[in-house]
Design a protein around this motif. Structure first.
Motif, PDB file in Angstrom:
ATOM      1  N   GLY A  38      -7.292   2.052  -3.859  1.00 55.67           N
ATOM      2  CA  GLY A  38      -6.701   0.971  -4.649  1.00 55.67           C
ATOM      3  C   GLY A  38      -6.488   1.370  -6.096  1.00 55.67           C
ATOM      4  N   TYR A  39      -7.461   2.060  -6.682  1.00 54.41           N
ATOM      5  CA  TYR A  39      -7.330   2.467  -8.076  1.00 54.41           C
ATOM      6  C   TYR A  39      -6.332   3.602  -8.269  1.00 54.41           C
ATOM      7  N   VAL A  40      -6.207   4.460  -7.279  1.00 49.91           N
ATOM      8  CA  VAL A  40      -5.211   5.531  -7.369  1.00 49.91           C
ATOM      9  C   VAL A  40      -3.810   4.949  -7.498  1.00 49.91           C
ATOM     10  N   PHE A  41      -3.554   3.848  -6.755  1.00 48.52           N
ATOM     11  CA  PHE A  41      -2.220   3.231  -6.763  1.00 48.52           C
ATOM     12  C   PHE A  41      -2.190   1.900  -7.538  1.00 48.52           C
ATOM     13  N   ALA A  42      -3.204   1.661  -8.378  1.00 46.58           N
ATOM     14  CA  ALA A  42      -3.312   0.389  -9.103  1.00 46.58           C
ATOM     15  C   ALA A  42      -2.112   0.118 -10.001  1.00 46.58           C
ATOM     16  N   LEU A  43      -1.511   1.183 -10.498  1.00 46.16           N
ATOM     17  CA  LEU A  43      -0.362   1.034 -11.395  1.00 46.16           C
ATOM     18  C   LEU A  43       0.788   0.299 -10.716  1.00 46.16           C
ATOM     19  N   PHE A  44       0.872   0.420  -9.404  1.00 49.45           N
ATOM     20  CA  PHE A  44       1.977  -0.185  -8.656  1.00 49.45           C
ATOM     21  C   PHE A  44       1.496  -1.293  -7.718  1.00 49.45           C
ATOM     22  N   ASN A  45       0.266  -1.737  -7.913  1.00 51.14           N
ATOM     23  CA  ASN A  45      -0.299  -2.747  -7.015  1.00 51.14           C
ATOM     24  C   ASN A  45      -1.041  -3.813  -7.808  1.00 51.14           C
ATOM     25  N   LYS A  46      -0.308  -4.809  -8.260  1.00 50.53           N
ATOM     26  CA  LYS A  46      -0.893  -5.900  -9.038  1.00 50.53           C
ATOM     27  C   LYS A  46      -1.894  -6.695  -8.211  1.00 50.53           C
ATOM     28  N   GLY A  47      -1.622  -6.805  -6.905  1.00 50.17           N
ATOM     29  CA  GLY A  47      -2.505  -7.560  -6.023  1.00 50.17           C
ATOM     30  C   GLY A  47      -3.906  -6.980  -5.963  1.00 50.17           C
ATOM     31  N   PHE A  48      -4.016  -5.645  -6.053  1.00 48.25           N
ATOM     32  CA  PHE A  48      -5.332  -5.014  -6.022  1.00 48.25           C
ATOM     33  C   PHE A  48      -6.148  -5.432  -7.239  1.00 48.25           C
ATOM     34  N   ILE A  49      -5.519  -5.478  -8.407  1.00 47.18           N
ATOM     35  CA  ILE A  49      -6.222  -5.866  -9.629  1.00 47.18           C
ATOM     36  C   ILE A  49      -6.680  -7.315  -9.532  1.00 47.18           C
ATOM     37  N   GLU A  50      -5.827  -8.167  -8.993  1.00 50.97           N
ATOM     38  CA  GLU A  50      -6.192  -9.577  -8.814  1.00 50.97           C
ATOM     39  C   GLU A  50      -7.370  -9.725  -7.866  1.00 50.97           C
ATOM     40  N   SER A  51      -7.400  -8.906  -6.815  1.00 51.07           N
ATOM     41  CA  SER A  51      -8.528  -8.964  -5.870  1.00 51.07           C
ATOM     42  C   SER A  51      -9.814  -8.461  -6.519  1.00 51.07           C
TER      43      SER A  51
END
Length: 213
Positions: A38-51
């Motif tokens: 999740g952190y590797v692709f966090a730049l393109f995954n807003k949903g991961f940060i919200e989770s």
């Protein structure tokens, strides 16, 4: 031949640190492989940060500590490489790297503590939580890319300037994503955001580079 041998000995500590960084990635995978992805692709995954915000995991747990150590070490290597090549009279070696590492870690820790204290002092912790979490998440995300770039430029014939330009571009992309995903908060409090940028981003960076030069 002796000069070449000396150069290899002098740079051997870089290889050791890179091996340590690989070990840290392995530790992160063992602790939580899904969160690492999740952190590797966090730049393109807003949903991961919200989770991550919803889970409200302590930033003092083993995963975050390891991730923080990996990111700050990677950034320290890049800053050291930049100063070694661009700064006249800079002494290249492990002692210089260690000084930079301590400075970078102190910079992020002090900034993080002050931000947390001020958000609690003004009772805006929940309001700015996504802003702070996304800022660090994007930093962690690009640190993996920077690690790969550093390895490639270190052990190939590529010009190290590629690493420096790529680093600048990645930080610019991070800034764009950060502003885009926090635009409501930023533009609703634009005056305070500008003050924050000056006090917590620009001024500390000048102090940071003054300390390292």
């Amino acid at each position: 031949m002796q000069a070449l041998e000396k150069n290899l000995i002098d740079s051997s500590w870089v290889t050791i640190i890179l091996v340590v960084l690989l070990a840290l990635i392995a530790v992160l995978k063992i602790i939580d492989s899904e969160r690492l992805k999740g952190y590797v692709f966090a730049l393109f995954n807003k949903g991961f940060i919200e989770s991550e915000i919803e889970e409200d995991t302590s930033f003092l747990d083993a995963f975050y500590n390891t991730l923080f150590l990996f990111s700050t070490t990677t950034l320290s290597l890049i800053v050291h490489a930049f100063l070694s090549e661009r700064s006249f009279g800079f002494k290249n070696g492990f002692s210089s790297f260690f000084y930079i590492f301590v400075t970078v870690v102190s910079y992020f820790l002090v900034k993080w503590i002050l931000e947390i204290l001020l958000s609690r002092l003004f009772l805006i912790k929940n309001t700015v939580r996504f802003y702070f979490v996304s800022k660090f998440s994007y930093l962690y995300s690009i640190s993996f890319l920077l690690f790969i770039l550093f390895v490639i430029t270190t052990y190939s014939s590529l010009n190290s300037s590629i690493l420096f330009y790529a680093t600048a571009i990645l930080f610019l992309i991070r800034l764009v994503f950060h502003i885009t995903n926090n635009k409501k908060l930023i533009f609703s409090q634009l005056f305070y955001f500008i003050l924050y940028i000056c006090a917590f981003e620009i001024a500390p960076l000048f102090i940071l580079f003054k300390l390292m030069l």
